[in-house]
Motif scaffolding. Sequence first.
Motif, PDB file in Angstrom:
ATOM      1  N   HIS A   1       1.798  11.703  -4.068  1.00 42.95           N
ATOM      2  CA  HIS A   1       2.294  11.452  -2.712  1.00 42.95           C
ATOM      3  C   HIS A   1       3.699  11.989  -2.507  1.00 42.95           C
ATOM      4  O   HIS A   1       4.056  12.392  -1.398  1.00 42.95           O
ATOM      5  CB  HIS A   1       2.208   9.957  -2.382  1.00 42.95           C
TER       6      HIS A   1
ATOM      7  N   THR B   1       3.794   7.533  -6.499  1.00 44.61           N
ATOM      8  CA  THR B   1       3.033   8.499  -7.300  1.00 44.61           C
ATOM      9  C   THR B   1       3.528   9.923  -7.061  1.00 44.61           C
ATOM     10  O   THR B   1       3.898  10.271  -5.930  1.00 44.61           O
ATOM     11  CB  THR B   1       1.527   8.459  -6.948  1.00 44.61           C
TER      12      THR B   1
ATOM     13  N   GLN C   1       1.599   4.106  -3.116  1.00 43.41           N
ATOM     14  CA  GLN C   1       1.325   5.529  -2.924  1.00 43.41           C
ATOM     15  C   GLN C   1       2.585   6.366  -3.083  1.00 43.41           C
ATOM     16  O   GLN C   1       2.579   7.383  -3.782  1.00 43.41           O
ATOM     17  CB  GLN C   1       0.675   5.749  -1.553  1.00 43.41           C
TER      18      GLN C   1
ATOM     19  N   THR D   1       0.828  -1.209   0.000  1.00 39.70           N
ATOM     20  CA  THR D   1       0.000   0.000   0.000  1.00 39.70           C
ATOM     21  C   THR D   1       0.861   1.257   0.000  1.00 39.70           C
ATOM     22  O   THR D   1       0.662   2.169  -0.820  1.00 39.70           O
ATOM     23  CB  THR D   1      -0.916   0.005   1.245  1.00 39.70           C
ATOM     24  N   GLU D   2       1.814   1.315   0.901  1.00 36.82           N
ATOM     25  CA  GLU D   2       2.641   2.520   1.000  1.00 36.82           C
ATOM     26  C   GLU D   2       3.563   2.660  -0.210  1.00 36.82           C
ATOM     27  O   GLU D   2       3.815   3.770  -0.683  1.00 36.82           O
ATOM     28  CB  GLU D   2       3.420   2.533   2.318  1.00 36.82           C
TER      29      GLU D   2
END
Length: 236
Positions: free
Chosen positions: A212, A209, A206, A202-203
Motif C-alpha cells: 500500500h 504494508t 493496509q 482497516t486503513e
Amino acid sequence: MRSLCAVLAAIVLVAPANGAKSPVVVLDPGHDLRANSATEPIGPGSPVRKIKDGGGTRGVVSGLSEAELNLRVALRLRPLLEAAGVRVVMTRTKTSGTSIGNVARARIANEAGAGPFLRIHADGSTDPSARGTHTLYPALRRGWTDDVHVASKRAAMIVQAELVHALAFPDRGLQERADFTGFNWADVPVILVEMGFMTNPTEDRQLATPRHQQRAAIGLCRGALRFLGRSVVACG
Ligand SMILES: [Zn+2]
C-alpha cells in the motif's frame, strides 16, 4: 546572418529536449521522531503563532508512527519521479530528530522552486470509524497565498483523484485551509495529502504494508506528473 543561425542552432542542440530545465518536486514527509512545541508565525508578519509540530498520529493496530509512514511513502515516490526526469528535494530522509517546523519546510520548497511542494501525511481521529483520503490546499489570503492559491487548488484536485484511485480508500474530497503555516509561507504551489486514517484499523493495517505504501507513491507520482503536464508512464 548565417553565423548567428549556426550559434542559435548550437544552443538548441545543447538544450534539453523539452527546451526547459527539469521541474522540481519537493517532498515533505510530515513530522519527525520528536514533536516541536516551539511556536512560529502562521504567515509572514503575522502576530498569530502556532506550535511548530504537534508530532502526528500513530497506527492504532500497527503501532507505526505517522512520521515513519510518511517517510516510507516519500522514499518510494522519489525514484518514481526521478525516473520521469523530475528533480526531487526532500525536507528529510530519516525519522531521527526534532521536527524542523513548517516555516522551515516551506523555505526549503521556496528555495528549490518547487512545483509542487508535496506534503505527505496520514490522519488521526478520536473516531475509529473515520476513514478515507483527503487533500488540503491553501485558502486565498491576500499577500500570503494569492500567488499560489489557484495552482495549488488545481494540484489538489489532480492528486486527490489519483491517490483515491491508487489506494481505493473512500474519497473525502478537498479541504481549503487558511491556518496552515506551511501553506501561508509557501511561494510555490503546495498541497498536503492525508493518505488515510491511522486510527482506523482497516486503513492502518493496509498503510503499514509495503504494497500500500507503493500504491500511495504511484498515486502521488501520477498526480504530480499530471500537474506538471508530463507523461505518467514512469510511475508504474
Ligand atoms: Zn500529519
